[in-house]
Scaffold this motif. Sequence first.
Motif, mmCIF file in Angstrom:
data_model
loop_
_atom_site.group_PDB
_atom_site.id
_atom_site.type_symbol
_atom_site.label_atom_id
_atom_site.label_comp_id
_atom_site.label_asym_id
_atom_site.label_seq_id
_atom_site.Cartn_x
_atom_site.Cartn_y
_atom_site.Cartn_z
ATOM 1 N N THR A 135 -6.632 1.678 -13.980
ATOM 2 C CA THR A 135 -5.646 0.764 -14.273
ATOM 3 C C THR A 135 -6.306 -0.752 -14.301
ATOM 4 O O THR A 135 -5.722 -1.582 -15.033
ATOM 5 N N GLU A 143 -1.966 3.453 -4.872
ATOM 6 C CA GLU A 143 -2.443 2.911 -6.595
ATOM 7 C C GLU A 143 -3.959 4.062 -6.254
ATOM 8 O O GLU A 143 -4.274 4.198 -7.852
ATOM 9 N N THR A 184 -4.018 4.959 -10.632
ATOM 10 C CA THR A 184 -3.748 4.365 -11.169
ATOM 11 C C THR A 184 -4.653 2.681 -10.700
ATOM 12 O O THR A 184 -4.603 1.781 -11.142
#
Length: 251
Positions: free
Chosen positions: A88, A80, A85
């Motif tokens: 997010t 990640e 990400t």
Amino acid sequence: MTTAAPGAQALAYEWIKFRSVRSTVWTTAATAVLPVLGAVFVATTGSLQSDDTVLGGSLTLSVVAQMLAAVVGALVVTGEYSSGTIRTTFAARPRRATVLAAKAALVAGVMYVLALASCTLAYLVGDALLPEGRYAQGEPLPALFGIAASFAVAAVLGLAVGTLVRHSAGAVTTVIGLLLLPSLFGPLFGDAERWIAGLSSTAALEKLTQTSDAAADAVGSLGPWPSLLLVAAYTTVLTLGALVLLRRRDV
């Protein structure tokens, strides 16, 4: 209409991400397959030592599989960071403790179930293929449950290291070092050797499999279950440290 608890939602999101990343899926699959392949290889090549056990010989490749379990734990978080990400994830779930707890529960649960199934199958395959009566059987129960737990602990250790390092290559190198170095350097610490070597998750695993390689001068004289508890204890401390740092960083 009921809404799922935040922890359950976080766990569900982590599961979706886990099975969506090919590197994680393939590494997990290799973790499950390796013990069985090792059992077949040892049985068909006749390479088992005369003083070994059926359980230990059948789980010859379980140490490598455990390392892969740790790699999976690291990839769950470093993947990640590398893709971006993680921003997010934290935007959707600001409580970072919940995110880390969900990741830890996921990798621990997946690795425990997979390792228990895979290592049990490997033992049954080895028992079926090895000559009957030639080798000591070993005591598969409750050892197989401890073996599965050692995979779960290794995965959480990888997660903690990945959270601290945030880079896949660095995290993988670090966690493999943590798995191996205590056994390598333990003999240098004299009377403390049984504790130093016992810090290694791979040492705890070898003791649980009752392999002839688990000699005191290599893996320490601490028993298999105390060794596993010691590894679980410092993994918990490292994970809490990772959480503290995770909260202090911007990302």
